[in-house]
Write a protein that holds these residues in place. Structure first.
Motif, short mmCIF file in Angstrom:
data_model
loop_
_atom_site.label_atom_id
_atom_site.label_comp_id
_atom_site.label_asym_id
_atom_site.label_seq_id
_atom_site.Cartn_x
_atom_site.Cartn_y
_atom_site.Cartn_z
N LEU A 86 24.72 65.11 67.67
CA LEU A 86 25.68 64.83 68.74
C LEU A 86 25.53 63.40 69.25
CD1 LEU A 86 25.61 68.12 70.86
CD2 LEU A 86 27.50 67.27 69.47
N GLY A 87 24.58 62.67 68.68
CA GLY A 87 24.29 61.32 69.14
C GLY A 87 25.49 60.38 69.21
N PRO A 88 26.29 60.27 68.13
CA PRO A 88 27.44 59.36 68.20
C PRO A 88 28.38 59.67 69.34
CG PRO A 88 27.02 60.02 65.94
CD PRO A 88 26.11 60.85 66.79
N GLU A 89 28.63 60.97 69.57
CA GLU A 89 29.52 61.37 70.66
C GLU A 89 28.90 61.03 72.01
OE1 GLU A 89 31.28 65.49 72.61
OE2 GLU A 89 31.13 65.31 70.43
N LYS A 90 27.62 61.31 72.19
CA LYS A 90 26.97 61.04 73.46
C LYS A 90 26.94 59.55 73.78
CE LYS A 90 23.99 65.16 73.55
NZ LYS A 90 22.60 65.66 73.54
N ILE A 91 26.67 58.73 72.75
CA ILE A 91 26.66 57.28 72.95
C ILE A 91 28.06 56.78 73.30
CG2 ILE A 91 26.33 55.07 71.80
CD1 ILE A 91 24.08 56.41 70.19
N ALA A 92 29.07 57.30 72.60
CA ALA A 92 30.45 56.89 72.88
C ALA A 92 30.84 57.22 74.32
CB ALA A 92 31.40 57.59 71.90
N ASP A 98 31.46 54.32 76.82
CA ASP A 98 32.92 54.24 76.73
C ASP A 98 33.36 53.48 75.46
OD1 ASP A 98 35.50 54.83 77.56
OD2 ASP A 98 35.72 52.93 78.64
N LEU A 99 32.86 53.93 74.31
CA LEU A 99 33.18 53.31 73.03
C LEU A 99 34.25 54.13 72.32
CD1 LEU A 99 29.56 52.62 71.72
CD2 LEU A 99 30.97 51.17 73.18
N ALA A 100 35.23 53.46 71.75
CA ALA A 100 36.19 54.15 70.89
C ALA A 100 35.46 54.67 69.66
CB ALA A 100 37.31 53.19 70.48
N VAL A 101 35.98 55.75 69.09
CA VAL A 101 35.36 56.34 67.90
C VAL A 101 36.41 56.43 66.80
CG1 VAL A 101 34.10 58.31 66.94
CG2 VAL A 101 33.84 57.73 69.37
N ILE A 102 36.04 55.92 65.62
CA ILE A 102 36.91 56.02 64.46
C ILE A 102 36.15 56.67 63.31
CG2 ILE A 102 38.28 54.01 65.11
CD1 ILE A 102 36.76 52.39 63.01
N PHE A 103 36.89 57.15 62.33
CA PHE A 103 36.30 57.65 61.09
C PHE A 103 36.85 56.81 59.95
CE2 PHE A 103 36.83 60.46 57.32
CZ PHE A 103 35.48 60.66 57.04
N ILE A 104 35.98 56.35 59.07
CA ILE A 104 36.41 55.57 57.91
C ILE A 104 36.11 56.38 56.66
CG2 ILE A 104 36.23 53.41 56.64
CD1 ILE A 104 35.39 52.02 59.16
N ASP A 105 37.16 56.77 55.97
CA ASP A 105 37.05 57.57 54.76
C ASP A 105 37.03 56.63 53.55
OD1 ASP A 105 37.10 59.59 52.89
OD2 ASP A 105 39.27 59.89 53.02
N GLN A 135 34.31 67.73 71.07
CA GLN A 135 35.56 67.51 70.34
C GLN A 135 35.47 66.32 69.40
OE1 GLN A 135 39.36 67.98 72.46
NE2 GLN A 135 40.07 66.11 71.49
N ILE A 136 34.79 65.26 69.81
CA ILE A 136 34.63 64.09 68.95
C ILE A 136 33.87 64.48 67.69
CG2 ILE A 136 33.49 61.84 68.75
CD1 ILE A 136 34.10 61.42 71.74
N THR A 137 32.79 65.23 67.87
CA THR A 137 31.99 65.66 66.73
C THR A 137 32.79 66.58 65.82
OG1 THR A 137 29.99 65.50 68.09
CG2 THR A 137 29.82 66.73 66.03
N GLU A 138 33.54 67.51 66.40
CA GLU A 138 34.36 68.42 65.60
C GLU A 138 35.43 67.66 64.82
OE1 GLU A 138 34.46 71.48 64.68
OE2 GLU A 138 32.83 72.32 65.84
N SER A 139 36.01 66.65 65.44
CA SER A 139 37.02 65.85 64.75
C SER A 139 36.42 65.12 63.56
CB SER A 139 37.66 64.84 65.71
OG SER A 139 38.35 65.51 66.75
#
Length: 287
Positions: free
Chosen positions: A214-220, A224-231, A258-262
Protein backbone atom coordinates in the motif's frame (compact mmCIF):
# COMPACT_ATOMS: atom_id res chain seq x y z
CA UNK A 1 35.06 -14.52 -6.41
CA UNK A 2 36.80 -11.38 -7.67
CA UNK A 3 38.09 -13.34 -10.68
CA UNK A 4 34.51 -14.37 -11.57
CA UNK A 5 33.36 -10.77 -11.37
CA UNK A 6 36.29 -9.67 -13.56
CA UNK A 7 35.39 -12.30 -16.16
CA UNK A 8 31.76 -11.15 -16.11
CA UNK A 9 32.80 -7.52 -16.56
CA UNK A 10 34.93 -8.37 -19.58
CA UNK A 11 32.16 -10.43 -21.16
CA UNK A 12 29.58 -7.74 -20.41
CA UNK A 13 31.78 -5.10 -22.04
CA UNK A 14 32.22 -7.28 -25.14
CA UNK A 15 28.45 -7.91 -25.41
CA UNK A 16 27.67 -4.22 -24.92
CA UNK A 17 29.62 -3.20 -28.03
CA UNK A 18 27.91 -5.75 -30.30
CA UNK A 19 25.33 -4.48 -32.81
CA UNK A 20 21.77 -5.51 -32.02
CA UNK A 21 21.63 -8.11 -34.80
CA UNK A 22 24.48 -10.07 -33.20
CA UNK A 23 23.24 -9.35 -29.70
CA UNK A 24 19.98 -11.17 -30.36
CA UNK A 25 21.88 -14.19 -31.62
CA UNK A 26 23.48 -14.25 -28.16
CA UNK A 27 20.00 -13.91 -26.67
CA UNK A 28 18.86 -16.98 -28.61
CA UNK A 29 21.78 -18.88 -27.09
CA UNK A 30 20.80 -17.66 -23.61
CA UNK A 31 17.25 -18.86 -24.29
CA UNK A 32 18.59 -22.32 -25.18
CA UNK A 33 20.60 -22.43 -21.96
CA UNK A 34 17.97 -21.21 -19.51
CA UNK A 35 15.08 -23.15 -21.06
CA UNK A 36 16.57 -26.45 -22.21
CA UNK A 37 19.73 -26.85 -20.10
CA UNK A 38 19.35 -25.07 -16.77
CA UNK A 39 15.53 -24.98 -16.81
CA UNK A 40 15.67 -21.77 -14.81
CA UNK A 41 12.87 -21.71 -12.21
CA UNK A 42 10.82 -23.99 -14.42
CA UNK A 43 8.65 -25.24 -11.54
CA UNK A 44 7.94 -21.70 -10.32
CA UNK A 45 7.00 -20.50 -13.80
CA UNK A 46 4.77 -23.49 -14.55
CA UNK A 47 2.99 -23.21 -11.19
CA UNK A 48 2.44 -19.46 -11.62
CA UNK A 49 1.00 -19.92 -15.11
CA UNK A 50 -1.20 -22.83 -14.10
CA UNK A 51 -2.69 -20.91 -11.17
CA UNK A 52 -3.10 -17.69 -13.14
CA UNK A 53 -4.65 -19.33 -16.21
CA UNK A 54 -6.43 -22.53 -15.14
CA UNK A 55 -8.62 -22.37 -18.26
CA UNK A 56 -5.63 -22.58 -20.58
CA UNK A 57 -4.57 -26.05 -21.70
CA UNK A 58 -1.02 -27.26 -21.06
CA UNK A 59 0.01 -26.60 -24.67
CA UNK A 60 -0.95 -22.93 -24.46
CA UNK A 61 0.76 -22.47 -21.08
CA UNK A 62 3.90 -24.13 -22.45
CA UNK A 63 3.87 -21.76 -25.42
CA UNK A 64 3.61 -18.77 -23.06
CA UNK A 65 6.46 -20.13 -20.93
CA UNK A 66 8.75 -20.63 -23.95
CA UNK A 67 8.11 -17.11 -25.20
CA UNK A 68 8.72 -15.77 -21.69
CA UNK A 69 12.15 -17.42 -21.68
CA UNK A 70 12.90 -15.85 -25.08
CA UNK A 71 11.85 -12.46 -23.74
CA UNK A 72 14.02 -12.98 -20.66
CA UNK A 73 17.03 -13.68 -22.85
CA UNK A 74 16.37 -10.44 -24.72
CA UNK A 75 16.07 -8.44 -21.50
CA UNK A 76 19.39 -9.83 -20.22
CA UNK A 77 21.31 -8.76 -23.33
CA UNK A 78 19.44 -5.45 -23.55
CA UNK A 79 20.40 -4.56 -19.98
CA UNK A 80 24.03 -5.37 -20.76
CA UNK A 81 23.82 -3.37 -24.01
CA UNK A 82 22.76 -0.34 -21.96
CA UNK A 83 26.41 0.11 -20.94
CA UNK A 84 27.19 1.32 -24.47
CA UNK A 85 23.83 2.15 -26.06
CA UNK A 86 23.48 5.65 -27.50
CA UNK A 87 20.67 7.99 -26.48
CA UNK A 88 19.27 8.08 -29.99
CA UNK A 89 19.20 4.27 -30.15
CA UNK A 90 17.30 4.04 -26.90
CA UNK A 91 14.84 6.76 -27.87
CA UNK A 92 14.10 4.92 -31.11
CA UNK A 93 13.36 1.72 -29.22
CA UNK A 94 10.97 3.13 -26.58
CA UNK A 95 7.91 5.01 -27.80
CA UNK A 96 5.18 6.51 -25.62
CA UNK A 97 1.41 6.65 -25.90
CA UNK A 98 -0.69 9.22 -24.02
CA UNK A 99 2.45 11.13 -23.04
CA UNK A 100 0.32 14.26 -22.90
CA UNK A 101 -0.92 13.03 -19.51
CA UNK A 102 2.57 13.53 -18.08
CA UNK A 103 2.97 16.87 -19.84
CA UNK A 104 -0.36 18.08 -18.45
CA UNK A 105 0.56 17.08 -14.89
CA UNK A 106 3.88 18.91 -15.24
CA UNK A 107 2.14 22.04 -16.53
CA UNK A 108 -0.11 21.94 -13.44
CA UNK A 109 2.98 21.51 -11.21
CA UNK A 110 1.89 18.10 -9.94
CA UNK A 111 4.56 15.68 -8.83
CA UNK A 112 3.90 12.09 -9.83
CA UNK A 113 4.28 8.50 -8.75
CA UNK A 114 4.55 6.33 -11.87
CA UNK A 115 3.66 2.72 -11.08
CA UNK A 116 4.84 -0.01 -13.42
CA UNK A 117 5.00 -3.80 -13.48
CA UNK A 118 7.85 -6.07 -14.47
CA UNK A 119 6.62 -6.02 -18.06
CA UNK A 120 8.49 -5.47 -21.31
CA UNK A 121 11.86 -3.88 -20.62
CA UNK A 122 11.21 -2.17 -17.30
CA UNK A 123 14.86 -1.03 -17.13
CA UNK A 124 14.91 0.86 -20.44
CA UNK A 125 11.62 2.69 -20.00
CA UNK A 126 12.71 4.97 -17.10
CA UNK A 127 15.79 6.02 -19.06
CA UNK A 128 13.77 6.91 -22.15
CA UNK A 129 11.19 8.70 -20.01
CA UNK A 130 13.83 10.87 -18.40
CA UNK A 131 15.11 11.96 -21.82
CA UNK A 132 11.63 13.13 -22.77
CA UNK A 133 10.21 14.40 -19.48
CA UNK A 134 10.93 17.72 -17.76
CA UNK A 135 10.53 16.16 -14.30
CA UNK A 136 13.28 15.43 -11.84
CA UNK A 137 13.12 11.64 -12.04
CA UNK A 138 13.65 9.12 -9.26
CA UNK A 139 13.54 5.35 -9.57
CA UNK A 140 12.79 3.18 -6.55
CA UNK A 141 14.99 0.07 -6.42
CA UNK A 142 15.43 -2.90 -4.14
CA UNK A 143 19.16 -3.37 -3.49
CA UNK A 144 20.44 -6.76 -4.69
CA UNK A 145 22.05 -9.05 -2.13
CA UNK A 146 25.16 -9.45 -4.30
CA UNK A 147 27.15 -6.23 -3.96
CA UNK A 148 28.92 -6.59 -7.32
CA UNK A 149 25.77 -7.10 -9.36
CA UNK A 150 24.01 -4.39 -7.37
CA UNK A 151 26.74 -1.93 -8.35
CA UNK A 152 26.59 -3.14 -11.96
CA UNK A 153 22.83 -2.61 -12.18
CA UNK A 154 22.98 0.78 -10.47
CA UNK A 155 25.67 1.87 -12.92
CA UNK A 156 23.43 0.83 -15.83
CA UNK A 157 20.41 2.60 -14.34
CA UNK A 158 22.36 5.83 -13.82
CA UNK A 159 23.74 5.84 -17.37
CA UNK A 160 21.64 8.77 -18.59
CA UNK A 161 20.71 10.42 -15.29
CA UNK A 162 20.45 14.20 -15.65
CA UNK A 163 18.95 14.81 -12.18
CA UNK A 164 17.20 12.79 -9.51
CA UNK A 165 18.65 9.44 -8.55
CA UNK A 166 17.91 5.87 -7.50
CA UNK A 167 16.06 5.52 -4.21
CA UNK A 168 16.51 2.43 -2.02
CA UNK A 169 13.01 1.05 -1.44
CA UNK A 170 12.86 1.81 2.29
CA UNK A 171 13.97 5.42 1.80
CA UNK A 172 11.25 6.38 -0.68
CA UNK A 173 9.07 8.51 1.58
CA UNK A 174 12.02 10.22 3.27
CA UNK A 175 13.55 11.14 -0.09
CA UNK A 176 10.31 12.49 -1.55
CA UNK A 177 9.64 14.58 1.56
CA UNK A 178 13.11 16.08 1.08
CA UNK A 179 12.17 16.99 -2.51
CA UNK A 180 8.59 18.05 -1.84
CA UNK A 181 9.26 21.51 -3.33
CA UNK A 182 10.64 20.03 -6.56
CA UNK A 183 8.61 18.67 -9.45
CA UNK A 184 9.42 14.98 -9.27
CA UNK A 185 8.35 11.84 -11.08
CA UNK A 186 9.09 8.67 -9.13
CA UNK A 187 8.99 5.29 -10.87
CA UNK A 188 8.10 2.29 -8.77
CA UNK A 189 7.54 -1.35 -9.77
CA UNK A 190 4.68 -2.11 -7.41
CA UNK A 191 4.15 -5.78 -8.32
CA UNK A 192 6.79 -7.22 -6.00
CA UNK A 193 5.93 -9.35 -3.00
CA UNK A 194 5.78 -7.68 0.42
CA UNK A 195 7.60 -9.47 3.21
CA UNK A 196 5.15 -11.54 5.21
CA UNK A 197 5.53 -9.15 8.17
CA UNK A 198 4.57 -6.21 5.95
CA UNK A 199 1.42 -7.65 4.42
CA UNK A 200 -1.60 -5.48 5.27
CA UNK A 201 -3.56 -5.61 2.04
CA UNK A 202 -4.69 -8.49 -0.16
CA UNK A 203 -6.82 -8.66 -3.28
CA UNK A 204 -7.64 -10.99 -6.16
CA UNK A 205 -4.98 -10.85 -8.85
CA UNK A 206 -4.57 -13.35 -11.67
CA UNK A 207 -7.06 -15.73 -10.13
CA UNK A 208 -5.26 -15.78 -6.76
CA UNK A 209 -5.38 -14.12 -3.37
CA UNK A 210 -2.42 -11.76 -3.60
CA UNK A 211 -0.62 -9.36 -1.26
CA UNK A 212 0.29 -5.88 -2.50
CA UNK A 213 2.15 -2.95 -1.03
CA UNK A 214 0.00 0.00 0.00
CA UNK A 215 3.10 2.19 0.11
CA UNK A 216 2.64 3.99 -3.24
CA UNK A 217 -0.93 4.91 -2.34
CA UNK A 218 -0.01 6.08 1.17
CA UNK A 219 2.86 8.22 -0.14
CA UNK A 220 0.64 9.72 -2.84
CA UNK A 221 -2.00 10.65 -0.28
CA UNK A 222 0.50 12.03 2.23
CA UNK A 223 2.33 14.22 -0.32
CA UNK A 224 -0.60 14.86 -2.71
CA UNK A 225 1.14 13.19 -5.67
CA UNK A 226 -0.66 12.26 -8.87
CA UNK A 227 -0.52 8.54 -9.66
CA UNK A 228 -0.12 7.05 -13.12
CA UNK A 229 0.39 3.56 -14.49
CA UNK A 230 2.80 2.96 -17.36
CA UNK A 231 2.16 -0.23 -19.31
CA UNK A 232 5.29 -1.44 -21.13
CA UNK A 233 4.60 -3.77 -24.04
CA UNK A 234 6.88 -5.35 -26.62
CA UNK A 235 6.03 -4.16 -30.17
CA UNK A 236 8.70 -6.30 -31.77
CA UNK A 237 12.09 -7.60 -30.75
CA UNK A 238 14.03 -4.81 -29.05
CA UNK A 239 11.23 -2.26 -29.45
CA UNK A 240 8.69 -1.29 -26.80
CA UNK A 241 5.71 0.99 -26.37
CA UNK A 242 4.96 2.57 -22.98
CA UNK A 243 1.30 3.55 -22.54
CA UNK A 244 0.52 6.13 -19.85
CA UNK A 245 -2.72 5.80 -17.83
CA UNK A 246 -3.89 8.32 -15.24
CA UNK A 247 -5.04 6.68 -12.01
CA UNK A 248 -5.70 9.89 -10.09
CA UNK A 249 -4.54 13.49 -9.89
CA UNK A 250 -6.35 14.07 -6.58
CA UNK A 251 -5.21 11.23 -4.31
CA UNK A 252 -6.45 12.82 -1.09
CA UNK A 253 -10.01 12.72 -2.43
CA UNK A 254 -9.72 9.07 -3.48
CA UNK A 255 -11.24 6.38 -1.20
CA UNK A 256 -8.75 4.20 0.64
CA UNK A 257 -7.36 1.32 -1.42
CA UNK A 258 -8.90 2.56 -4.68
CA UNK A 259 -5.52 3.68 -6.05
CA UNK A 260 -4.03 0.28 -5.32
CA UNK A 261 -7.04 -1.53 -6.80
CA UNK A 262 -6.80 0.57 -9.95
CA UNK A 263 -3.13 -0.31 -10.31
CA UNK A 264 -3.87 -4.01 -9.82
CA UNK A 265 -6.66 -3.89 -12.41
CA UNK A 266 -4.48 -2.16 -15.02
CA UNK A 267 -1.56 -4.51 -14.42
CA UNK A 268 -3.74 -7.61 -14.68
CA UNK A 269 -5.34 -6.30 -17.87
CA UNK A 270 -1.86 -5.82 -19.33
CA UNK A 271 -0.73 -9.32 -18.38
CA UNK A 272 -3.85 -11.01 -19.69
CA UNK A 273 -3.48 -9.20 -23.02
CA UNK A 274 0.15 -10.36 -23.42
CA UNK A 275 0.87 -13.14 -20.90
CA UNK A 276 4.48 -13.78 -21.93
CA UNK A 277 5.39 -10.13 -21.28
CA UNK A 278 5.43 -10.37 -17.46
CA UNK A 279 8.15 -11.71 -15.13
CA UNK A 280 6.74 -15.19 -14.37
CA UNK A 281 9.95 -16.40 -12.73
CA UNK A 282 9.31 -14.12 -9.75
CA UNK A 283 8.05 -16.02 -6.66
CA UNK A 284 5.06 -13.70 -6.46
CA UNK A 285 2.88 -15.95 -4.32
CA UNK A 286 5.42 -17.36 -1.85
CA UNK A 287 3.32 -16.13 1.10
Amino acid sequence: MFILYAIFSIKAWFLSILPFQLLYIVSDFFYFLIYFIFKYRKDVINENLQNAFPDFDSTKRKRIAKQFYRNLGDIIVEIIKTKKIQKKQLQERISFENFEIIEDLYSREKSVIATIGHCGNWEWMPMALQMRSKYMEFAVVKPLSNKFFNNFMNGVRRRFKKDGDLIPFKQTFKTLVKHKNDLTLTILAADQTPHKDEINYRTNFLNQDTAFFLGPEKIAKALDLAVIFIDIQRRKRGHYVASVHLITDSPKETPDQQITESYVHLLEKSIRANPDNWLWSHRRWKY
